[in-house]
Design an enzyme around this catalytic site. Structure first.
Site, PDB file in Angstrom:
ATOM      1  N   HIS A  54     -19.523  14.245  31.603  1.00 21.18           N
ATOM      2  CA  HIS A  54     -20.946  14.049  31.279  1.00 21.18           C
ATOM      3  C   HIS A  54     -21.601  13.046  32.244  1.00 21.18           C
ATOM      4  CE1 HIS A  54     -24.070  14.174  27.788  1.00 21.18           C
ATOM      5  NE2 HIS A  54     -24.670  14.067  28.959  1.00 21.18           N
ATOM      6  N   ARG A  59     -25.630  20.765  26.865  1.00 21.02           N
ATOM      7  CA  ARG A  59     -24.894  20.191  25.743  1.00 21.02           C
ATOM      8  C   ARG A  59     -23.710  21.092  25.415  1.00 21.02           C
ATOM      9  NH1 ARG A  59     -26.955  16.107  26.840  1.00 21.02           N
ATOM     10  NH2 ARG A  59     -28.202  14.713  25.548  1.00 21.02           N
ATOM     11  N   GLU A  85     -17.509  15.691  22.596  1.00 25.09           N
ATOM     12  CA  GLU A  85     -17.052  14.756  23.630  1.00 25.09           C
ATOM     13  C   GLU A  85     -17.050  13.328  23.093  1.00 25.09           C
ATOM     14  OE1 GLU A  85     -20.165  15.982  26.472  1.00 25.09           O
ATOM     15  OE2 GLU A  85     -21.113  14.034  26.211  1.00 25.09           O
TER      16      GLU A  85
HETATM   17  C1  DGY Z   1     -29.504  13.148  28.433  1.00 18.89           C
HETATM   18  O1  DGY Z   1     -30.335  12.330  28.831  1.00 18.89           O
HETATM   19  O2  DGY Z   1     -29.703  13.864  27.463  1.00 18.89           O
HETATM   20  C2  DGY Z   1     -28.254  13.242  29.200  1.00 18.89           C
HETATM   21  O3  DGY Z   1     -27.372  14.155  28.710  1.00 18.89           O
HETATM   22  C3  DGY Z   1     -27.596  11.900  29.382  1.00 18.89           C
HETATM   23  O4  DGY Z   1     -27.183  11.961  30.705  1.00 18.89           O
END
Ligand code: DGY
Length: 326
Positions: free
Chosen positions: A288, A241, A270
């Site tokens: 992402h 993240r 983002e």
């Molecule tokens: C999640 O599942 O948390 C991812 O970041 C989405 O791809």
């Protein structure tokens, strides 16, 4: 449960096989526009709904949850990360929350290696040079990057994804260091070197991979002081993240040369990422995409549906229920 099919509101456009199963199991309210809802619109759109299928990036904060109609009893997120949902606020309203663990481990570990290699081997600069018709031919000193094989990799967060990254990095004969809330048993640690203190791990990292969730404890964990503890020429990779990184500090270190490069798939705020990244040749940036394979996105959707079906159709506890303290 009543005779009618429970109504589930989908906040986004999901893969077609997932939407087909959603529509077969439930009275599905689909959102083909694939846009984010603000809390006011969400309240209206979910009127009469029993549950919501949402995704990473949907701001299911306390305000959004407070605005939901009484009928909503469950939020299933199409993601393993659930920091976008105020789970405590949901619990107060008696709303269950579930996520999709396990199924995106391999895809995310794969993209971590892509970011690591892309950053180390200057993939962005090479690809841009070639596509810009500026490649005048092979040269002995052209685009020399950072060697990967045999180097030290520090992993912050040795959960499922961190462990899968370590497995891949071992194929590059990397020495694995890790920092985690607790030490792994030997069969999962596989010889990796545990650091109870993440700060203490940093001087041992030629590469640092962030694989920890965003929590109050990890917010902006990669800051100026910690970056300074990394060896000069280190590479930082983040596929977890964006909020775990202090963007100003990372950008400054990439500009000064203290860090050789960064490979980033996730960003704070983002899609409106820090403008400073756009000017950095030594930042390998992806939008992402960690879980973006057909197989993985279907598996995520089916896992979210397993949870919705368990609770709404069979009255069972969702297998992947998350709780405020977990
Ligand atoms: C999640 O599942 O948390 C991812 O970041 C989405 O791809």
């Amino acid at each position: 449960m009543s005779e009618r099919k429970p109504r589930v509101f989908a906040t986004r456009h999901f893969p077609s096989d997932v939407e087909a199963r959603l529509a077969a199991s439930f009275d599905a309210v689909l959102n083909p526009e694939d846009r984010l809802f603000d809390s006011a619109a969400l309240a209206g759109a979910t009127r009469g709904c029993d549950a919501i299928l949402c995704a990473a990036g949907d701001a299911m904060n306390a305000q959004a949850i407070a605005s939901l109609p009484e009928s909503v009893k469950m939020i299933a997120t199409f993601s393993v990360g659930y920091e976008h949902i105020d789970v405590a606020a949901a619990a107060k309203r008696g709303i269950l929350v579930s996520n999709t663990p396990d199924v995106l481990t391999d895809a995310t570990a794969d993209i971590t290696m892509l970011c690591l290699l892309g950053a180390a081997r200057r993939a962005h600069e090479g690809a841009t040079m070639l596509r810009g018709h500026r490649w005048v031919g092979w040269s002995p000193t052209q685009l020399m990057g950072v060697h990967v094989t045999g180097k030290r990799l520090g992993i912050l967060g040795m959960g499922r994804i961190g462990q899968a990254v370590a497995d891949r990095a071992r194929a590059f004969r990397m020495t694995i260091h890790y920092s985690n809330r607790s030490r792994l048993p030997p069969e999962l640690e596989k010889g990796a070197i545990f650091h109870a203190d993440g700060d203490g791990m940093l001087p041992h990292c030629d590469f640092l991979s962030i694989n920890a969730p965003l929590t109050p404890a990890t917010r902006k964990w990669v800051n100026r002081e910690r970056i300074a503890r990394l060896p000069k020429g280190a590479v930082v990779v983040n596929t977890a993240r964006g909020g775990v990184v202090d963007d100003e500090a990372l950008i400054a270190a990439l500009k000064s040369g203290h860090l050789a490069a960064a490979g980033l798939d996730v960003f704070d705020g983002e899609p409106r990422i820090h403008q400073g990244y756009y000017d950095l040749e030594n930042a390998f940036l992806l939008p992402h995409m960690g879980s973006a394979t057909v197989e993985t996105r279907n598996a995520m959707g089916f896992r979210a549906l397993d949870n919705l079906e368990a609770y709404l159709l069979r009255g069972q506890t969702p297998p992947d229920q998350v709780r405020a303290s977990s």
